[in-house]
Design an enzyme around this catalytic site. Structure first.
Site, PDB file in Angstrom:
ATOM      1  N   GLY A 205       0.828  -1.215   0.000  1.00 47.14           N
ATOM      2  CA  GLY A 205       0.000   0.000   0.000  1.00 47.14           C
ATOM      3  C   GLY A 205       0.845   1.240   0.000  1.00 47.14           C
ATOM      4  N   ASN A 206       0.230   2.369   0.281  1.00 46.48           N
ATOM      5  CA  ASN A 206       0.966   3.630   0.372  1.00 46.48           C
ATOM      6  C   ASN A 206       0.292   4.524   1.400  1.00 46.48           C
ATOM      7  OD1 ASN A 206      -1.021   5.455  -1.080  1.00 46.48           O
ATOM      8  ND2 ASN A 206      -0.687   3.862  -2.617  1.00 46.48           N
ATOM      9  N   HIS A 207       0.857   5.702   1.611  1.00 40.98           N
ATOM     10  CA  HIS A 207       0.389   6.555   2.715  1.00 40.98           C
ATOM     11  C   HIS A 207      -0.789   7.471   2.360  1.00 40.98           C
ATOM     12  CE1 HIS A 207       3.528   5.335   5.408  1.00 40.98           C
ATOM     13  NE2 HIS A 207       4.470   5.638   4.539  1.00 40.98           N
ATOM     14  N   SER A 208      -1.335   7.332   1.154  1.00 46.42           N
ATOM     15  CA  SER A 208      -2.410   8.264   0.781  1.00 46.42           C
ATOM     16  C   SER A 208      -3.614   8.116   1.713  1.00 46.42           C
ATOM     17  CB  SER A 208      -2.845   7.999  -0.660  1.00 46.42           C
ATOM     18  OG  SER A 208      -4.022   8.716  -0.929  1.00 46.42           O
TER      19      SER A 208
END
Ligand code: CTP
Length: 398
Positions: A205-208
């Site tokens: 995933g990512n931090h968005s």
């Protein structure tokens, strides 16, 4: 949005009826012209004079004892919007079945205006299959339900069923009223960070946070657009926003492309994974098996799928860069967008999860316009101003 608009507030018989006075006050403060209609049961909880004092007009209570021979149709025709708050379980049942045996249900049945309903009741009543199906029926009529909140209920109980905050209800009323520069415009927005499964419990995933996309959706809806928000994040509540929750890039692509044909403007604010595990493990990776080798494969490029459409919407891309935005200028051309919103996610106050953002608007001709550090809501408003200018210069009127 409420200035000068005619709002009928219907109050039914629950303890939350006292909060309808706050709602009436909020609506008046926002410039609405408010008339009220109360059921007999509502008058057991709060007096009609309270509403007369707040709105300047006496509430209609008894349909047979008013100066007007047909007060419910008069109110129904007069209204730009009707809001019922609080709506009891019995009121939901009446409205779902077209039963017009009290002043509020008769008024709602007699209107063609948009209707907002804010239910309040005990948790058991809210969860009862009869209420659930009544709510579904009311939604199928196009009524907007402002769902109740969790908190203190009548008689010392707590749980889900408390009337929504008056400001939330007033926002919903503003939201259902037609009008605004984007009326009739279909907007498609992607938001949030996708999650690509590694196994049943883990993902790439990512931090968005989805905050920027949500702010853009809220601003478009406030301006009258209908918005489809395809999001891997939390989404927002607004009568004109349809939230499509997704997890992965593939799901986002499918949902987005399905909607893209009828969209006038598409804003791709999601942080989409570029690669995903080629094969997600059905069970769970075990530590005892040692560090895994995870083979990755490319995900669909959601934005690219739209830019390649023959009759494509006005297309806005985002570029989250690290260490300057030089790459964004090339990206604006490579991605074939009409406008690119670039930001350096490593800059202070910008990037994932923050309430502010410092963005630079990049156009396909290579021109750049750096904006100062602004709240994301303000970036969203300015972005719609900019989109409107560019669409106008292309010859689109809205
Ligand atoms: N995007 C998309 N689908 C993908 C990847 C990106 O729709 N699979 C969209 C993003 O929502 C954004 C734009 O493309 O609007 C640019 O994303 P970005 O990750 O910056 O672009 P990439 O082409 O992936 O470039 P980079 O190599 O910098 O990651």
């Amino acid at each position: 949005m409420l200035a000068g608009r005619r709002v009928v507030l219907g109050i039914t018989g629950g303890v939350a009826a006292y909060k309808a006075a706050y709602l009436a006050r909020r609506l008046v403060e926002r410039g609405a012209v408010v008339r009220t209609v109360m059921t007999d049961a509502a008058t057991e909880f709060i007096g009609p004079h309270t509403f007369a004092a707040i709105t300047g007009t006496r509430p209609v209570v008894d349909l047979f004892d008013a100066d007007d021979v047909s007060p419910h149709t008069t109110l129904g025709r007069w209204a730009d919007a009707i809001v019922v708050a609080p709506a009891t379980a019995a009121t939901l049942a009446r409205l779902a079945n077209g039963l017009s045996d009290d002043s509020v249900s008769a008024t709602v049945l007699a209107t063609a205006a948009p209707v907002v309903i804010a239910p309040a009741m005990h948790t058991e009543m809210w969860m009862h299959p009869a209420t659930v199906s009544n709510v579904e029926r009311l939604e199928s009529f196009g009524y907007h339900i402002v769902s109740p909140e969790a908190g203190a209920l009548a008689g010392g109980d707590t749980g889900l069923g408390r009337l929504a905050d008056p400001d939330r209800i007033a926002d919903a009323v503003a939201g259902v009223l037609p009008g605004g520069p984007l009326t009739g415009v279909e907007v498609l927005i992607t938001a949030g960070g996708t999650r690509e499964p590694i196994d049943r419990v883990r993902f790439l995933g990512n931090h968005s946070s989805g905050k920027m996309g949500n702010a853009i959706a809220a601003a478009a809806a406030r301006r009258g657009a209908h918005v489809t928000l395809v999001t891997a994040g939390p989404g927002i509540e607004h009568p004109r926003v349809t939230v499509v929750p997704v997890d992965t890039a593939a799901e986002m692509a499918e949902a987005t492309w399905e909607m893209a044909e009828k969209a006038d403007v598409a804003v791709m604010a999601a942080a989409v994974a570029d690669f995903r595990p080629a094969k997600a493990l059905d069970g769970k990776l075990r530590r005892s098996d040692g560090p895994p080798m995870i083979e990755l494969e490319p995900t669909p490029d959601v934005l690219r799928g739209i830019s390649e459409m023959t009759d494509r919407p006005f297309l806005v891309g985002f570029a989250a860069e690290t260490g300057g935005i030089d790459e964004a200028v090339a990206k604006a051309q490579r991605k074939d967008v009409d406008l690119l919103v670039a930001n350096d996610v490593t800059a202070p106050g910008s990037g994932f999860g923050t309430e502010t953002n410092q963005v630079t608007i990049v156009l396909p001709d290579g021109s750049t316009d750096p904006w100062s550090l602004l709240p994301k809501s303000e970036v969203a408003e300015r972005l719609w101003d900019r989109i409107a200018e560019l669409r106008k210069s292309e010859g689109t009127s809205t």
